[in-house]
Write a protein that holds these residues in place. Sequence first.
Motif, PDB file in Angstrom:
ATOM      1  N   TYR A  32       0.814  -1.207   0.000  1.00  0.00           N
ATOM      2  CA  TYR A  32       0.000   0.000   0.000  1.00  0.00           C
ATOM      3  C   TYR A  32       0.850   1.261   0.000  1.00  0.00           C
ATOM      4  O   TYR A  32       1.994   1.258   0.475  1.00  0.00           O
ATOM      5  CB  TYR A  32      -0.884   0.041   1.252  1.00  0.00           C
ATOM      6  N   CYS A  50       2.986  11.343   2.757  1.00  0.00           N
ATOM      7  CA  CYS A  50       2.566  10.160   2.030  1.00  0.00           C
ATOM      8  C   CYS A  50       3.781   9.505   1.382  1.00  0.00           C
ATOM      9  O   CYS A  50       4.670  10.209   0.874  1.00  0.00           O
ATOM     10  CB  CYS A  50       1.537  10.530   0.958  1.00  0.00           C
ATOM     11  N   ALA A  96      -2.704   5.945   7.834  1.00  0.00           N
ATOM     12  CA  ALA A  96      -3.637   5.327   6.903  1.00  0.00           C
ATOM     13  C   ALA A  96      -2.874   4.608   5.806  1.00  0.00           C
ATOM     14  O   ALA A  96      -1.709   4.921   5.531  1.00  0.00           O
ATOM     15  CB  ALA A  96      -4.559   6.377   6.303  1.00  0.00           C
ATOM     16  N   GLY A  98      -3.470   3.166   1.693  1.00  0.00           N
ATOM     17  CA  GLY A  98      -4.364   3.308   0.554  1.00  0.00           C
ATOM     18  C   GLY A  98      -3.700   2.958  -0.755  1.00  0.00           C
ATOM     19  O   GLY A  98      -2.681   2.275  -0.788  1.00  0.00           O
ATOM     20  N   CYS A 101      -0.413   8.050  -3.725  1.00  0.00           N
ATOM     21  CA  CYS A 101      -0.224   9.400  -3.172  1.00  0.00           C
ATOM     22  C   CYS A 101      -0.431  10.436  -4.261  1.00  0.00           C
ATOM     23  O   CYS A 101      -0.070  10.206  -5.425  1.00  0.00           O
ATOM     24  CB  CYS A 101       1.189   9.574  -2.622  1.00  0.00           C
ATOM     25  N   LEU A 106      -2.847  11.035   0.728  1.00  0.00           N
ATOM     26  CA  LEU A 106      -3.117   9.630   0.437  1.00  0.00           C
ATOM     27  C   LEU A 106      -4.495   9.524  -0.206  1.00  0.00           C
ATOM     28  O   LEU A 106      -5.485  10.022   0.334  1.00  0.00           O
ATOM     29  CB  LEU A 106      -3.083   8.816   1.732  1.00  0.00           C
ATOM     30  N   GLU A 109      -8.046   5.810   0.095  1.00  0.00           N
ATOM     31  CA  GLU A 109      -7.774   5.364   1.464  1.00  0.00           C
ATOM     32  C   GLU A 109      -8.585   4.109   1.784  1.00  0.00           C
ATOM     33  O   GLU A 109      -9.780   4.045   1.539  1.00  0.00           O
ATOM     34  CB  GLU A 109      -8.139   6.490   2.421  1.00  0.00           C
ATOM     35  N   ARG A 110      -7.932   3.111   2.361  1.00  0.00           N
ATOM     36  CA  ARG A 110      -8.618   1.851   2.636  1.00  0.00           C
ATOM     37  C   ARG A 110      -8.618   1.474   4.113  1.00  0.00           C
ATOM     38  O   ARG A 110      -9.545   0.828   4.592  1.00  0.00           O
ATOM     39  CB  ARG A 110      -7.965   0.741   1.808  1.00  0.00           C
ATOM     40  N   TYR A 112      -7.382   2.910   8.201  1.00  0.00           N
ATOM     41  CA  TYR A 112      -6.830   3.975   9.000  1.00  0.00           C
ATOM     42  C   TYR A 112      -6.929   3.623  10.475  1.00  0.00           C
ATOM     43  O   TYR A 112      -7.748   2.789  10.873  1.00  0.00           O
ATOM     44  CB  TYR A 112      -7.500   5.314   8.704  1.00  0.00           C
TER      45      TYR A 112
END
Length: 122
Positions: A32, A50, A96, A98, A101, A106, A109-110, A112
């Motif tokens: 990620y 990021c 987080a 994701g 960038c 970021l 986002e998946r 956090y």
Amino acid sequence: QVQLVESGGGLVESGGSLRISCAASGFAFRDYAIGWFRQAPGKGREAVSCIEIGDASASVAAFVKGRFTGSRNANNSMTLQMDSLKPEDTAVYYCAAGGACSGPVLIEERHYGQGTQVTVSS
């Protein structure tokens, strides 16, 4: 179970340093883009840093450039080193993971974390 847990927040005097960390479980950070953002009381969310997948690039926001450094660690964790802290850096800091960038932001986002409080006294 996917989880991100921040640690290392606290109270520091203006001009001081603090290092906050984020440990991931249930997934691999290396797959990620990872980042930090912060939110102060009564203010909107601000992207802080990021790092792209594979560490192809790393960016920090202009307002922390030269003071904050984000890094990805080998043990499925990430760190934000904060130096020359100012009272305006007071906020809850979140990590987080994701997709990519866009500068220090970021996107996609998946996952956090729950955040860690950083307070800088004047």
